[in-house]
Design an enzyme around this catalytic site. Sequence first.
Site, PDB file in Angstrom:
ATOM      1  N   SER A 183       0.731  -1.078   0.145  1.00 45.01           N
ATOM      2  CA  SER A 183       0.103  -0.029   0.197  1.00 45.01           C
ATOM      3  C   SER A 183       0.817   1.081   0.016  1.00 45.01           C
ATOM      4  O   SER A 183       2.279   1.188   0.088  1.00 45.01           O
ATOM      5  CB  SER A 183      -0.880  -0.097   1.367  1.00 45.01           C
ATOM      6  N   LYS A 184       0.268   2.527  -0.077  1.00 44.60           N
ATOM      7  CA  LYS A 184       0.977   3.809  -0.042  1.00 44.60           C
ATOM      8  C   LYS A 184       1.839   3.806   0.966  1.00 44.60           C
ATOM      9  O   LYS A 184       2.975   4.484   0.856  1.00 44.60           O
ATOM     10  CB  LYS A 184      -0.275   4.833  -0.287  1.00 44.60           C
TER      11      LYS A 184
END
Length: 577
Positions: free
Chosen positions: A311-312
């Site tokens: 994820s980010k």
Amino acid sequence: MATLLGVPWMRIRCLPNTTTHPFLRRSSSYILSFSTKNRRSFGVFASSSSNVNLPEKKVNEVRVRFAPSPTGNLHVGGARTALFNYLFARSKGGKFVLRIEDTDLERSTKESENAVLQDLSWLGLDWDEGPGIGGDYGPYRQSERNALYKKFAEQLLNSGHVYRCFCSNEELEKMKEIAKLKSLPPVYAGKWATATDDEVQEELAKGTPYTYRFRVPKEGTLKIVDLIRGEVSWGLETLGDFVIMRSNGQPVYNFCVTVDDATMAISHVIRAEEHLPNTLRQALIYQALGFPMPHFAHVSLILAPDRSKLSKRHGATSVGQYKEMGYLPQAMVNYLALLGWGDGTPNEFFTLQKLVEAFTIDRVNKSGAIFDSTKLRWMNGQHLRALPPEDLIKLVGERWKVTGILKESEGMFIQEAVELLKDGIDLVTDADKALSNLLLYPLYSTLSSPEGKPVLEDKLYEVATYLLSSHDNGELTLALEEGPDGWKKWVKSFGKSLKRKGKSLFMPLRLLLTGKLHGPDMASSILLLHKAGKYDLVAPQAEFVTLDERFKMLREVDWESFNKDQPPLESAVVASH
């Protein structure tokens, strides 16, 4: 998996009913069989009756699709899925179809769609059918296929596979709460599944909103043979009758995907493992509409180093971000292919064409693949240095001019600089630091460092004195004008005059001329510095210290202060420079 003309057979096992369920009466182009606990079984054999006129697909033709949702950037996981589809199609001489799944009207944007298309094109994953190209199975945006979805929804309603459900949101929430209290799966209780025509007509007359729900057998299991995971099964009792059309007339994801894949003659569905549960609903819809089932292959997720979903919070995750960071498309393709796949050899360097030649779906791993940004950077460096020399020079030269380090983007200086510095460049953006380090002259910080102390104590002032003399009488400049051969002759003569050779000669020379103790080949570095100053190639903002300026700084060094461990103020020297 047994097949019929390249189409997988599906086997669903259920308890029989004394009445024939509409699900059993539906025609099918593959075999669907139900068996009981005491092994009684029966089958349904028929051809499709969907009455849809579509271009005929060649027998055994491979057709795969990548179907992104234009609600954000192209994630590296999506890019890998697209790549596996592309490689499978190309390796089989098939078609790679691009379909835009934009039924999420609130989140889908044209900007996101364009970004996804650009990223795919940048990676070199050209599609055979889809936006911008067209094809016989279009349109290729779901938002343009609503008439088709409504047609099939009405067909399922008329055949009894779906029914109108007038339950309000409040009623549905209450059903979930009751199921939770009873420790049961949160499935629809089937209130409207057995409604009479009069009850339905009454609600229609009142204008009550309704959805279309698909009838699901209440017991049994569904099994498929996944090309990556092998046999996978689900219990039908956990599903319940599910919605295929919302009350606002919009179709739901599973219904759209099934209709699209069937009417686009998709032979193999290669997608992320998070879509595996959707296969149960889609298989039931395939059968009800009389469509042949495609082969399924569910690819594992890409994981972060901590084995959580990437994820980010783990850094860059989109293709566009890596493009902006200076990564090459061929390196991204190579690295993504190796996330969960390998050809069985130690080889890790692949071009896109080599991947097409080597790719087989049976070598895709079931387990998740760890995204290693360090490995990606290393691989980018390999591809960067594998570029044809003229391409690498052009790429780096343009970078140096755009970033304001050099005044020109081509010429002999740039060719020689790229050749000298390329081994230290893994990303194009690394070229800035590599050249800047060469142009800078951190003499005082190096002299003041612990690592510089042994060189300083080895009579560095004596080497500096001889070096200044060689510069003043023109010997060094003349040698540099003659190129590599002139430099070699000068170094040999200079070493003899000092009675030094090897490390005791080259280490102090490197420090005095470059201001550093380490770096690329010293001869090539000094020759480049000479050319950069002579031809005025460096932009003013690059803070280049020419060789003449370096000798001026050397004259101002207070060696006695250094030897007493009292470094002079660098600010004064920098100010005078």
